[in-house]
Design a protein around this motif. Structure first.
Motif, PDB file in Angstrom:
ATOM      1  N   ASP A  17      -4.731   4.981   2.956  1.00  0.00           N
ATOM      2  CA  ASP A  17      -4.766   5.993   1.912  1.00  0.00           C
ATOM      3  C   ASP A  17      -3.478   6.800   1.824  1.00  0.00           C
ATOM      4  O   ASP A  17      -3.148   7.324   0.771  1.00  0.00           O
ATOM      5  CB  ASP A  17      -5.947   6.937   2.118  1.00  0.00           C
ATOM      6  CG  ASP A  17      -7.261   6.260   1.765  1.00  0.00           C
ATOM      7  OD1 ASP A  17      -7.224   5.197   1.114  1.00  0.00           O
ATOM      8  OD2 ASP A  17      -8.311   6.792   2.148  1.00  0.00           O
ATOM      9  N   LYS A  18      -2.754   6.911   2.917  1.00  0.00           N
ATOM     10  CA  LYS A  18      -1.520   7.701   2.866  1.00  0.00           C
ATOM     11  C   LYS A  18      -0.370   6.935   2.223  1.00  0.00           C
ATOM     12  O   LYS A  18       0.650   7.519   1.897  1.00  0.00           O
ATOM     13  CB  LYS A  18      -1.121   8.170   4.265  1.00  0.00           C
ATOM     14  CG  LYS A  18      -0.781   7.046   5.226  1.00  0.00           C
ATOM     15  CD  LYS A  18      -0.463   7.590   6.594  1.00  0.00           C
ATOM     16  CE  LYS A  18      -0.201   6.452   7.563  1.00  0.00           C
ATOM     17  NZ  LYS A  18       0.029   6.920   8.906  1.00  0.00           N
ATOM     18  N   ASN A  19      -0.510   5.643   2.003  1.00  0.00           N
ATOM     19  CA  ASN A  19       0.548   4.807   1.420  1.00  0.00           C
ATOM     20  C   ASN A  19       0.109   4.250   0.069  1.00  0.00           C
ATOM     21  O   ASN A  19      -0.011   3.056  -0.118  1.00  0.00           O
ATOM     22  CB  ASN A  19       0.887   3.650   2.363  1.00  0.00           C
ATOM     23  CG  ASN A  19       1.429   4.116   3.677  1.00  0.00           C
ATOM     24  OD1 ASN A  19       2.247   5.019   3.730  1.00  0.00           O
ATOM     25  ND2 ASN A  19       0.954   3.513   4.757  1.00  0.00           N
ATOM     26  N   LYS A  20      -0.116   5.117  -0.896  1.00  0.00           N
ATOM     27  CA  LYS A  20      -0.573   4.665  -2.203  1.00  0.00           C
ATOM     28  C   LYS A  20       0.565   4.254  -3.122  1.00  0.00           C
ATOM     29  O   LYS A  20       0.351   3.583  -4.110  1.00  0.00           O
ATOM     30  CB  LYS A  20      -1.397   5.760  -2.871  1.00  0.00           C
ATOM     31  CG  LYS A  20      -2.712   6.009  -2.178  1.00  0.00           C
ATOM     32  CD  LYS A  20      -3.509   7.048  -2.903  1.00  0.00           C
ATOM     33  CE  LYS A  20      -4.824   7.296  -2.190  1.00  0.00           C
ATOM     34  NZ  LYS A  20      -5.616   8.320  -2.860  1.00  0.00           N
ATOM     35  N   LYS A  21       1.789   4.641  -2.801  1.00  0.00           N
ATOM     36  CA  LYS A  21       2.929   4.325  -3.653  1.00  0.00           C
ATOM     37  C   LYS A  21       3.970   3.555  -2.857  1.00  0.00           C
ATOM     38  O   LYS A  21       3.991   3.593  -1.634  1.00  0.00           O
ATOM     39  CB  LYS A  21       3.546   5.600  -4.209  1.00  0.00           C
ATOM     40  CG  LYS A  21       2.629   6.333  -5.139  1.00  0.00           C
ATOM     41  CD  LYS A  21       3.291   7.522  -5.750  1.00  0.00           C
ATOM     42  CE  LYS A  21       2.309   8.214  -6.685  1.00  0.00           C
ATOM     43  NZ  LYS A  21       2.900   9.364  -7.340  1.00  0.00           N
TER      44      LYS A  21
END
Length: 56
Positions: A17-21
């Motif tokens: 979730d912390k790496n959405k982009k």
């Protein structure tokens, strides 16, 4: 990759979730596809496994 990302997100959601982009966002998107389309993704995985094992 879709199945693996979905499994990881079920057990450790904060990891994806912390790496959405960015480049790592591909894994988050794969997990979302696996969650929403799991019956269809499962059927395609079985079809691909059948093709690899028996046809090629």
């Amino acid at each position: 990759m879709i199945c693996t990302c979905t499994y990881i997100r079920q057990h450790m959601p904060s990891l994806l979730d912390k790496n959405k982009k960015g480049i790592l966002g591909v894994f988050w998107k794969s997990a979302r596809i696996g969650e929403r389309l799991s019956p269809f993704v499962g059927l395609w995985c079985v079809a691909m496994a059948f093709t690899v094992l028996f046809i090629q």
